[in-house]
Motif scaffolding. Structure first.
Motif, short mmCIF file in Angstrom:
data_model
loop_
_atom_site.label_atom_id
_atom_site.label_comp_id
_atom_site.label_asym_id
_atom_site.label_seq_id
_atom_site.Cartn_x
_atom_site.Cartn_y
_atom_site.Cartn_z
N CYS A 107 0.82 -1.21 0.00
CA CYS A 107 0.00 0.00 0.00
C CYS A 107 0.85 1.26 0.00
O CYS A 107 0.49 2.25 -0.65
CB CYS A 107 -0.97 0.00 1.18
N HIS B 289 -3.51 1.56 6.88
CA HIS B 289 -3.53 1.19 5.47
C HIS B 289 -3.69 2.46 4.64
O HIS B 289 -4.16 3.49 5.13
CB HIS B 289 -4.70 0.23 5.20
N GLY C 285 -4.44 4.11 0.40
CA GLY C 285 -4.95 3.88 -0.95
C GLY C 285 -5.42 5.19 -1.55
O GLY C 285 -5.13 6.27 -1.03
N HIS D 156 -14.97 4.24 -2.85
CA HIS D 156 -14.22 2.99 -2.86
C HIS D 156 -12.73 3.29 -2.69
O HIS D 156 -12.29 4.44 -2.84
CB HIS D 156 -14.44 2.23 -4.16
N ASN E 153 -6.31 0.25 -3.93
CA ASN E 153 -5.20 -0.04 -3.01
C ASN E 153 -4.45 -1.31 -3.40
O ASN E 153 -4.93 -2.12 -4.18
CB ASN E 153 -5.73 -0.17 -1.58
N SER F 169 -3.80 -4.53 -2.15
CA SER F 169 -4.56 -5.28 -1.15
C SER F 169 -3.88 -6.59 -0.76
O SER F 169 -3.61 -7.43 -1.62
CB SER F 169 -5.96 -5.59 -1.71
N HIS G 38 -6.62 -9.36 -1.45
CA HIS G 38 -6.78 -9.76 -2.86
C HIS G 38 -5.45 -10.12 -3.53
O HIS G 38 -5.43 -10.58 -4.66
CB HIS G 38 -7.45 -8.63 -3.64
N ILE H 219 -5.94 -3.30 -6.61
CA ILE H 219 -7.33 -3.49 -7.01
C ILE H 219 -8.16 -2.29 -6.59
O ILE H 219 -7.84 -1.62 -5.61
CB ILE H 219 -7.88 -4.79 -6.37
N GLU H 220 -9.22 -2.02 -7.34
CA GLU H 220 -10.25 -1.11 -6.87
C GLU H 220 -11.22 -1.96 -6.06
O GLU H 220 -11.92 -2.82 -6.60
CB GLU H 220 -10.96 -0.43 -8.04
N GLU H 221 -11.21 -1.76 -4.75
CA GLU H 221 -11.98 -2.61 -3.83
C GLU H 221 -13.44 -2.69 -4.27
O GLU H 221 -14.09 -1.66 -4.45
CB GLU H 221 -11.89 -2.04 -2.42
N LEU I 141 -15.92 1.76 0.69
CA LEU I 141 -14.99 1.98 1.79
C LEU I 141 -15.71 1.90 3.13
O LEU I 141 -15.14 1.41 4.12
CB LEU I 141 -14.30 3.33 1.64
N TYR J 140 -15.88 -1.69 3.90
CA TYR J 140 -14.53 -2.15 4.20
C TYR J 140 -14.13 -1.80 5.63
O TYR J 140 -13.60 -2.63 6.37
CB TYR J 140 -13.56 -1.52 3.20
#
Length: 320
Positions: free
Chosen positions: A119, A270, A272, A282, A285, A287, A290, A294-296, A300, A303
């Protein structure tokens, strides 16, 4: 994003380690020199294998330099209104998440790795590229300078303690340098206050390669911790990270999101980039979950609710 063959090159600059459990750096990376020719290649460093880059001079460059120059070459053609933080971050989607990518040298050197990211290295790489675009300096040398200047106090590499280790210190130092600005208003949504109290590195020196090898560095780290501990910063509590007009006005696409936490001795859990979608905010980050950039998929807000030690978000904007 094409994954570039990994290269290890040791010349003369530096590395970075964040004291974040979820953002630790990894073991395979590359160092670059501002003033020296490349002195060593790995067996897989033949740049001519990368068909995306046809310049004959590329055969003499490390893969990470070819990648950075390609990003900048493409960015030069983009409209001036391009959201460059997200533009560059999306160039790095699907790059594998790997921890400890910068812990490869016994001495401080500038480590560049676009083949593996965590990150913090994602945030720094994208920030350095974005600054190049804002400065209209689309060169690898400009990228190196930006990376070094944000990673070390006054941009000077002078051993492990000269590196900015805590992200709060990174924000404060780079804000003073005019590189970024922390957004702390309006209220709402910035309704909460974080009082920073960091001590993790000095209390756990054996968790850090350099501190384990050089216990004489610990007092210098402790001084840095004392300097930022006690400082207060407004943040958005995780209960308020919703899809509201106030949030959309306060947080912009491409802002750096630093997730605050209540883990003892730490300030940020963390990092991002902010991405607004139809259903809300969103996080783009690197990840650990994952195992890639990735775009979570979840918002958020969702998350943050899944992480009991996360308390909210601080917002940092790269200065144009």
């Amino acid at each position: 994003m094409k994954h570039y063959s990994h290269i290890l090159i040791t010349l003369a600059i530096s590395a970075l380690v964040w004291p974040l459990q979820s953002c630790a750096n990894s073991s395979k990376s590359a160092s670059a020199s501002e003033n020296s020719e490349i002195s060593e290649y790995s067996e897989n460093s033949d740049a001519s294998e990368n068909s995306d880059f046809s310049d004959p001079s590329d055969a003499k460059k490390p893969a990470f330099q070819i990648a950075i120059e390609a990003f900048l070459r493409d960015a030069r053609q983009q409209p001036s209104k391009t959201n460059f933080p997200l533009y560059f971050a999306r160039k790095l989607l699907d790059v594998p998440y790997v921890a400890h990518t910068l812990e490869v040298n016994d001495e401080e050197q500038l480590v560049i790795n676009v083949d593996e990211l965590d990150c913090t290295t994602l945030v720094e790489t994208v920030t350095a590229l974005t600054l190049c675009a804002y400065q209209k300096q689309f060169t690898f040398a400009a990228f190196q300078n930006n990376l070094r200047n944000m990673r070390y106090y006054n941009g000077v590499i002078d051993g492990y303690p000269s590196r900015i280790h805590y992200f709060t210190d990174w924000i404060v130092t780079n804000q003073k340098a005019g590189i970024v600005s922390e957004i702390q208003q309006p209220n709402p949504p910035f309704t909460a206050i974080q009082t920073v109290n960091v001590s993790y590195m000095s209390e756990h020196p054996k968790s850090y390669k350099a501190l384990k090898a050089h216990p004489e560095f610990v007092p210098e780290i402790r001084k840095a911790e004392a300097r930022i501990s006690g400082q207060k910063f407004r943040f958005i509590p995780k209960s308020e990270v919703k899809d509201t007009k106030a949030m959309r006005e306060a947080v912009h696409d491409g802002d750096i999101i630093a997730i605050t936490c209540k883990k003892t001795g730490l300030d940020i859990a963390h990092l991002g980039f902010a991405v607004w979608k139809q259903d809300g905010l969103h996080l783009l980050n690197a990840s650990q979950l994952h195992k890639k950039v990735i775009e979570e998929p979840m918002t958020l807000y969702q998350y943050l609710q899944k992480h009991p030690t996360h308390t909210g978000i601080r917002i940092i904007r790269i200065n144009h």
